[in-house]
Design an enzyme around this catalytic site. Structure first.
Site, PDB file in Angstrom:
ATOM      1  N   TYR A   1      35.555  87.389  92.279  1.00  0.00           N
ATOM      2  CA  TYR A   1      35.659  88.861  92.395  1.00  0.00           C
ATOM      3  C   TYR A   1      35.590  89.283  93.863  1.00  0.00           C
ATOM      4  CZ  TYR A   1      34.063  93.734  92.356  1.00  0.00           C
ATOM      5  OH  TYR A   1      33.927  95.083  92.610  1.00  0.00           O
TER       6      TYR A   1
ATOM      7  N   SER B   1      34.373  96.694  98.079  1.00  0.00           N
ATOM      8  CA  SER B   1      33.015  96.425  97.585  1.00  0.00           C
ATOM      9  C   SER B   1      32.148  95.685  98.600  1.00  0.00           C
ATOM     10  CB  SER B   1      33.145  95.553  96.330  1.00  0.00           C
ATOM     11  OG  SER B   1      31.908  94.993  95.985  1.00  0.00           O
TER      12      SER B   1
ATOM     13  N   GLU C   1      30.365  93.393  97.787  1.00  0.00           N
ATOM     14  CA  GLU C   1      30.429  91.968  97.415  1.00  0.00           C
ATOM     15  C   GLU C   1      31.242  91.171  98.441  1.00  0.00           C
ATOM     16  OE1 GLU C   1      28.065  90.778  94.599  1.00  0.00           O
ATOM     17  OE2 GLU C   1      29.847  89.509  94.702  1.00  0.00           O
TER      18      GLU C   1
END
Ligand code: NAP
Ligand code: G4F
Length: 327
Positions: free
Chosen positions: A148, A124, A126
């Site tokens: 996460y 990801s 992120e």
């Protein structure tokens, strides 16, 4: 003979699009689902008779080994994860178990059952978090800003490590935000398009949001699952950034969605401080030059088309909901 594939997270947004895509390519599609007291198969209901579902869980190593041994897939796409960033601060340990260690469990199962299985890991953007440069590419340093994001960094590096240690054909796709009418309603795009439909149809008046200044590189999930498959068809395994290269703020998202149905967002949107995150990823914009060059991948749906597609789908869904309640 047709190739066999196992998708973890097949009941999720990406899993459903990937299953459709692989069925169209002639694959024998198998999906891993966790046991639940009710069946949450809404996104795959339309293809349910053409796929095979098996119960196993990312938390249970033996269930994954047994599953791989029974199916003997050519390719595995590991899409299962706890994928909602705010929950990762509420359940950081569980997030680590699913989203980080779950990847090792999948790779360990491949190591035990068949080192020839090709593996895709859903990494990801992120991971870039407090971005060190713009746009972000495969060499940009990671600085995750949530449990996460930290778990996804682990998942990325364990994928690279099993490729280097055991020669597994393992790819990490670093995907920027991708959305669709099947997106969960807690994510900001779908939260906005669902609210626009409800406000337009007179069922709701206000929409409460957090940080309107956050910027994301938003693409269409249907385009992004194609890239996952392309990665596993190459001669050599590698890691790729998948993104549109454009970024937009949450404010622009809101403006685009409300103006599409002829409404002024400023009459309806309010800020709820509870929705501001403990640590924010303020901006993300990806550089998918490597995917364009090596895979020949290009996104086909623009930001405006995506938002309009989602608003249209939510208007239809809410109208259906109203009609169903009336009967
Ligand atoms: P999603 O809609 O939230 O789907 C997540 C899937 O994981 C669901 O099918 C869920 O099953 C399954 N799952 C969760 N925990 C599990 C467990 N313990 N055992 C088995 N299955 C489990 O997510 P998505 O948007 O499709 O994203 C797919 C993957 O890509 C995720 O790993 C996500 O972190 C990653 N990713 C997404 C984006 C994005 O913008 N969408 C961007 C980059 C990376 P249930 O139905 O049982 O809950
Ligand atoms: O839609 P979001 O919740 O997605 P976020 O946090 O970027 O994560 C998604 O994309 C990642 C890829 O970068 C995936 F790995 C991850 O699994 C997930 O799919 O939030 C987007 C932005 C954030 O900056 C958030 O602070 O929107 C901002 N925002 C503002 N108001 C809101 C809200 N987000 C949500 N969910 N709800 C709000 O009310």
């Amino acid at each position: 003979m047709s190739k066999r594939v196992l998708i973890t997270g097949i009941t999720g947004q990406d899993g459903s699009y990937l299953a459709e895509f692989l069925l169209a390519q002639g694959y024998d599609v198998h999906g891993m689902v966790r046991r639940s007291s009710t069946e949450g198969f809404d996104r795959i209901r339309h293809i349910r008779s053409r796929i095979t579902l098996h119960q196993a869980d990312l938390l249970d190593q033996l269930s994954i080994v047994r599953l791989l041994d029974a199916i003997r897939p050519d390719e595995v796409y590991n899409l299962a994860a706890m994928s909602f960033v705010p929950t990762s601060w509420e359940q950081p340990l569980l997030t680590g178990e699913f989203t980080a260690l779950g990847v090792t469990r999948m790779l360990e199962a491949i190591r035990q059952v068949d080192l020839g299985i090709r593996f895709y890991q859903a990494s990801s953007s992120e991971m870039f978090g407090a971005v060190r440069e713009e746009p972000q590419n495969e060499n940009t340093r990671f600085w995750p800003r949530s449990p996460y994001g930290v778990a996804k960094v682990y998942g990325h590096w364990i994928t690279v490590n099993y490729r280097e240690s055991f020669g597994i054909f393992a790819c990490s796709g670093i995907l920027f935000n991708h959305e669709s009418p099947r997106r969960g309603k807690e994510f900001v795009t779908r939260k906005v398009t669902d609210a626009v439909a409800r406000i337009k149809l007179g069922l709701q008046d206000k929409l409460y949001l957090g940080n309107l200044d956050a910027m994301r590189d938003w693409g269409f999930a249907g385009d992004y699952v194609r890239a996952m498959w392309m990665m596993l068809q190459q001669e050599k395994p590698d890691d790729y950034v998948i993104a549109t290269g454009e970024k937009h703020s949450v404010r622009e998202l809101v403006e685009t969605a409300f103006s599409y149905v002829g409404m002024d967002w400023r009459h309806h949107v309010e800020i709820d401080p509870k929705l501001i995150r403990p640590a924010e990823v303020c901006t993300l914009r990806g550089d998918a030059a490597k995917a364009r060059r090596v895979l020949g991948w290009h996104p086909q749906v623009s930001f405006t088309q995506l938002v309009q597609m989602m608003v249209d789908a939510d208007l239809e869904a809410v109208r259906r909901e109203v009609a169903d309640t009336a009967h």
